[in-house]
Every structure is written in structure tokens, then in C-alpha cells.
Design a protein around this motif. Structure first.
Motif, PDB file in Angstrom:
ATOM      1  N   ASP A   1      15.582  57.572   8.688  1.00  0.00           N
ATOM      2  CA  ASP A   1      15.886  58.555   9.725  1.00  0.00           C
ATOM      3  C   ASP A   1      17.281  58.229  10.251  1.00  0.00           C
ATOM      4  OD1 ASP A   1      16.081  60.289  11.809  1.00  0.00           O
ATOM      5  OD2 ASP A   1      14.246  59.664  12.827  1.00  0.00           O
TER       6      ASP A   1
ATOM      7  N   SER B   1      18.112  58.460  14.077  1.00  0.00           N
ATOM      8  CA  SER B   1      17.405  57.663  15.081  1.00  0.00           C
ATOM      9  C   SER B   1      18.363  56.776  15.873  1.00  0.00           C
ATOM     10  CB  SER B   1      16.348  56.787  14.407  1.00  0.00           C
ATOM     11  OG  SER B   1      15.746  55.919  15.347  1.00  0.00           O
TER      12      SER B   1
ATOM     13  N   CYS C   1       9.827  54.711   2.780  1.00  0.00           N
ATOM     14  CA  CYS C   1      10.250  54.701   4.184  1.00  0.00           C
ATOM     15  C   CYS C   1      11.590  55.408   4.224  1.00  0.00           C
ATOM     16  CB  CYS C   1      10.346  53.272   4.714  1.00  0.00           C
ATOM     17  SG  CYS C   1      11.056  53.120   6.367  1.00  0.00           S
TER      18      CYS C   1
ATOM     19  N   ASN D   1       5.422  63.191   7.348  1.00  0.00           N
ATOM     20  CA  ASN D   1       5.081  64.617   7.282  1.00  0.00           C
ATOM     21  C   ASN D   1       6.319  65.509   7.203  1.00  0.00           C
ATOM     22  OD1 ASN D   1       2.287  64.128   7.440  1.00  0.00           O
ATOM     23  ND2 ASN D   1       2.380  64.006   9.675  1.00  0.00           N
TER      24      ASN D   1
ATOM     25  N   CYS E   1      11.914  54.533   9.799  1.00  0.00           N
ATOM     26  CA  CYS E   1      11.287  55.472   8.871  1.00  0.00           C
ATOM     27  C   CYS E   1      11.201  56.874   9.481  1.00  0.00           C
ATOM     28  CB  CYS E   1       9.875  55.023   8.513  1.00  0.00           C
ATOM     29  SG  CYS E   1       9.774  53.434   7.683  1.00  0.00           S
ATOM     30  N   LYS E   2      11.515  57.832   8.682  1.00  0.00           N
ATOM     31  CA  LYS E   2      11.313  59.234   9.042  1.00  0.00           C
ATOM     32  C   LYS E   2       9.812  59.540   9.017  1.00  0.00           C
ATOM     33  CE  LYS E   2      12.979  63.766   7.370  1.00  0.00           C
ATOM     34  NZ  LYS E   2      13.811  64.399   6.308  1.00  0.00           N
ATOM     35  N   ASN E   3       9.388  60.446   9.872  1.00  0.00           N
ATOM     36  CA  ASN E   3       7.985  60.878   9.866  1.00  0.00           C
ATOM     37  C   ASN E   3       7.612  61.352   8.462  1.00  0.00           C
ATOM     38  OD1 ASN E   3       5.533  62.252  10.120  1.00  0.00           O
ATOM     39  ND2 ASN E   3       6.050  63.090  12.129  1.00  0.00           N
TER      40      ASN E   3
END
Length: 219
Positions: free
Chosen positions: A33, A36, A30, A49, A45-47
Motif C-alpha cells: 500500500d 499508507s 502482501c 479485497n 499490506c493493501k487490503n
């Protein structure tokens, strides 16, 4: 040789901190981010992808740090704020450089136990138990020695040698926090009443005012 010792120290700390105090992750990773605007107990959590290998990477911990300051110490912390991949993993690390007679002053980590290994030099370390005993456990450490500071207890490290010293510290939280006792008590903003501090430390108000002026500037 020094690089091999650093690697072994890192591996030992990773193994020793397998039982972390932070919540256990429910997925592979995770990555934090940091940008955010959502506030949670930790980081959003950052994406997945958008995650890259650099989210799990921090360079240059082998390089000496500048210790030309009042305390003669420089702490390079690697936590979730500068290594986003640590998010939810319950672990962090720090390099601590000491000038001769440098001091990492009495402080606590409210969210982490700390384990320390001396890479170079000699360190005098210790921690104090909680009330009512306030017992001091202290030890002189040499290259390769390891010492542990239980979570939340006041502790310190002092370079007792004539040469520079280096230590590596592992902590059982992605964001262990640090409370430096003198700075927090005498350098709070706004300041704690000098009447309260004078009574607490059995000092006269003039001495308290001098200490507050000093640590206010440091903070």
C-alpha cells in the motif's frame, strides 16, 4: 526470437533468486500500500479485497529505452515502488540499455545480490572485493552470458562494443537500493568537506571543488 530469449532470461532469474535476502512472507501475498502513512521495514499490506491482477503487473520491459545522456545508459528498475505485488517476495528486476561505449558506473546495491544476463551486445563487467584485498573480478560478456555481483560490492557494466547493448538484471530484494559511488561522494547534500575528500582521495582542494560542482548538478 528476442521475446523468447527475454522470457527464458526472466524464468532463469526467478529460479536463481528463490533464496532471497528479504524476510519471507507469511501469507500468499502482501501487495504494498504505497499510499499508507504507516512506516515499517517495507510496506504495509493493501487490503486483500482491494487487490487486483494489475498489482502484480508491469508492462513494456521489452521496449528499448533512451540512452542519450552523459553516461549512455538507461536503467529501468522494476521494484516494489512500481510493482506493488513484489512486497515481501524478496525479488526485483531491471532492464539496462547501453549506447555504444555506455557505462553503468561503479555502484553498489546495499540490500541485494545482482545476477545479470546479456540479451544483446557485448559488456565488460566487474566487481571489487572488500578491504583489505580490493581484488577486481572482471569479465567480457556476450549475448546469453550471465554474471553475478555479490551483495554490497562495488560493480560496473560497460558497453565495449560499437553497437547498442541490452542486459536484464535480477536482484534478491524487493527494494535493492543503489549507491552510485561518484554521485554519493562528490554530490552529497550538503557536501562533504573538500578538506576531507582531498585527504581521502589524495587530491588538491581545487580538483575536489570541481568534482563536487559537477556531481552536485547531476544529483
Amino acid at each position: 526470437m528476442a521475446s523468447h530469449f527475454l522470457l527464458l532470461a526472466l524464468l532463469a532469474m526467478a529460479a536463481s533468486l528463490a533464496m532471497a535476502t528479504d524476510p519471507t512472507q507469511l501469507q500468499d501475498f502482501c501487495v504494498a500500500d504505497i499510499t499508507s502513512n504507516v512506516f515499517v521495514n517495507g510496506f504495509v499490506c493493501k487490503n486483500p479485497n482491494l487487490v487486483t491482477e494489475n498489482d502484480f503487473f508491469f508492462p513494456g520491459l521489452n521496449h528499448p529505452r533512451n540512452t542519450a545522456n552523459q553516461l549512455g545508459v538507461n536503467v529501468t528498475a522494476v521494484s516494489v515502488t512500481n510493482l506493488p505485488g513484489l512486497n515481501t517476495l524478496g525479488i526485483s528486476i531491471a532492464r539496462i540499455d547501453f549506447a555504444p561505449y555506455g557505462l553503468n558506473p561503479p555502484h553498489t546495491h546495499p540490500r541485494a545480490t545482482e545476477i545479470l544476463v546479456v540479451l544483446e551486445g557485448t559488456l565488460s563487467v566487474g566487481f571489487v572485493t572488500s578491504n583489505p584485498d580490493n581484488k577486481l573480478f572482471a569479465k567480457v560478456l556476450y549475448k546469453g552470458d550471465v554474471f553475478v555481483f555479490p551483495q554490497g560490492l562495488i560493480h560496473f557494466q560497460f558497453n565495449a562494443g560499437h553497437e547498442s547493448a541490452v542486459a536484464l538484471s535480477g536482484l534478491s530484494s524487493q527494494n535493492p537500493g543503489v549507491i552510485t559511488i561518484a554521485n554519493s561522494v562528490f554530490g552529497s547534500k550538503p557536501p562533504i568537506s573538500d578538506e576531507i575528500l582531498a585527504k581521502a582521495f589524495q587530491l588538491d582542494k581545487k580538483t575536489v571543488d570541481l568534482l563536487q560542482a559537477k556531481f552536485w548538478m547531476n544529483n
